[in-house]
Motif scaffolding. Structure first.
Motif, PDB file in Angstrom:
ATOM      1  N   HIS A 251     121.738  83.204  50.514  1.00 59.21           N
ATOM      2  CA  HIS A 251     122.258  84.438  51.091  1.00 59.21           C
ATOM      3  C   HIS A 251     121.970  85.655  50.215  1.00 59.21           C
ATOM      4  O   HIS A 251     122.523  86.722  50.455  1.00 59.21           O
TER       5      HIS A 251
ATOM      6  N   LEU B 241     117.153  92.861  58.625  1.00 59.38           N
ATOM      7  CA  LEU B 241     116.059  92.024  58.145  1.00 59.38           C
ATOM      8  C   LEU B 241     115.082  91.696  59.271  1.00 59.38           C
ATOM      9  O   LEU B 241     113.868  91.756  59.085  1.00 59.38           O
TER      10      LEU B 241
ATOM     11  N   ALA C 162     115.969  85.695  55.744  1.00 53.18           N
ATOM     12  CA  ALA C 162     116.555  85.087  54.550  1.00 53.18           C
ATOM     13  C   ALA C 162     116.189  83.605  54.517  1.00 53.18           C
ATOM     14  O   ALA C 162     116.018  82.975  55.558  1.00 53.18           O
TER      15      ALA C 162
ATOM     16  N   GLY D 100     119.294  87.402  50.140  1.00 51.25           N
ATOM     17  CA  GLY D 100     118.616  88.414  50.951  1.00 51.25           C
ATOM     18  C   GLY D 100     119.611  89.324  51.655  1.00 51.25           C
ATOM     19  O   GLY D 100     119.422  90.542  51.711  1.00 51.25           O
ATOM     20  N   PHE D 101     120.670  88.733  52.192  1.00 52.45           N
ATOM     21  CA  PHE D 101     121.706  89.534  52.852  1.00 52.45           C
ATOM     22  C   PHE D 101     122.401  90.441  51.840  1.00 52.45           C
ATOM     23  O   PHE D 101     122.692  91.598  52.138  1.00 52.45           O
TER      24      PHE D 101
END
Length: 127
Positions: free
Chosen positions: A48, A36, A43, A50-51
């Motif tokens: 979480h 990222l 994020a 995005g992870f």
């Protein structure tokens, strides 16, 4: 089924593109925070998702590339090349319409174009 490294130049270049795709996918799968950051994203605090997105996308890239390496079939190399070609097209659209014309984006566009050209060139008989 046995694993082999191609000796023909065109297939070897497609093979190298698949190896690079697998490595990029495994990197995103196991180091989503770093992936990222390299993409210039972050994020949200306390979230979480995005992870999870980066890990699943990396897993998709790694899975497709590993199957290409194991099966060594033209049509799987074509899938990798086609995916990177559409990704490069999306990046070109972004460069033209989103104001994201930077050296970093041009470099990533070049990488995507090479990762598209190598397997597609082999699959269509140009390499």
């Amino acid at each position: 089924m046995e694993f082999y490294i191609p000796t023909e130049t065109g297939e070897f270049l497609a093979f190298c593109a698949a190896v690079a795709t697998a490595l990029l996918g495994l990197f995103a799968l196991f180091a989503p925070g770093t992936a990222l950051k390299l993409a210039g994203l972050q994020a949200r605090e306390g979230s979480h998702e995005g992870f999870a997105f980066v890990r699943s996308t990396g897993g998709f890239y790694a899975g497709l590339a590993i199957v290409a390496l194991m099966m060594a079939q033209d049509w799987i190399y074509m899938a990798i090349g086609g995916g990177f070609a559409i990704a490069a097209f999306g990046r070109i659209l972004s460069l033209m319409s989103d104001g994201s014309f930077t050296m970093k984006n041009l470099l990533v566009l070049a990488v995507q174009a090479v990762l598209a050209a190598l397997p597609l060139g082999y699959a269509f008989g140009f390499l």
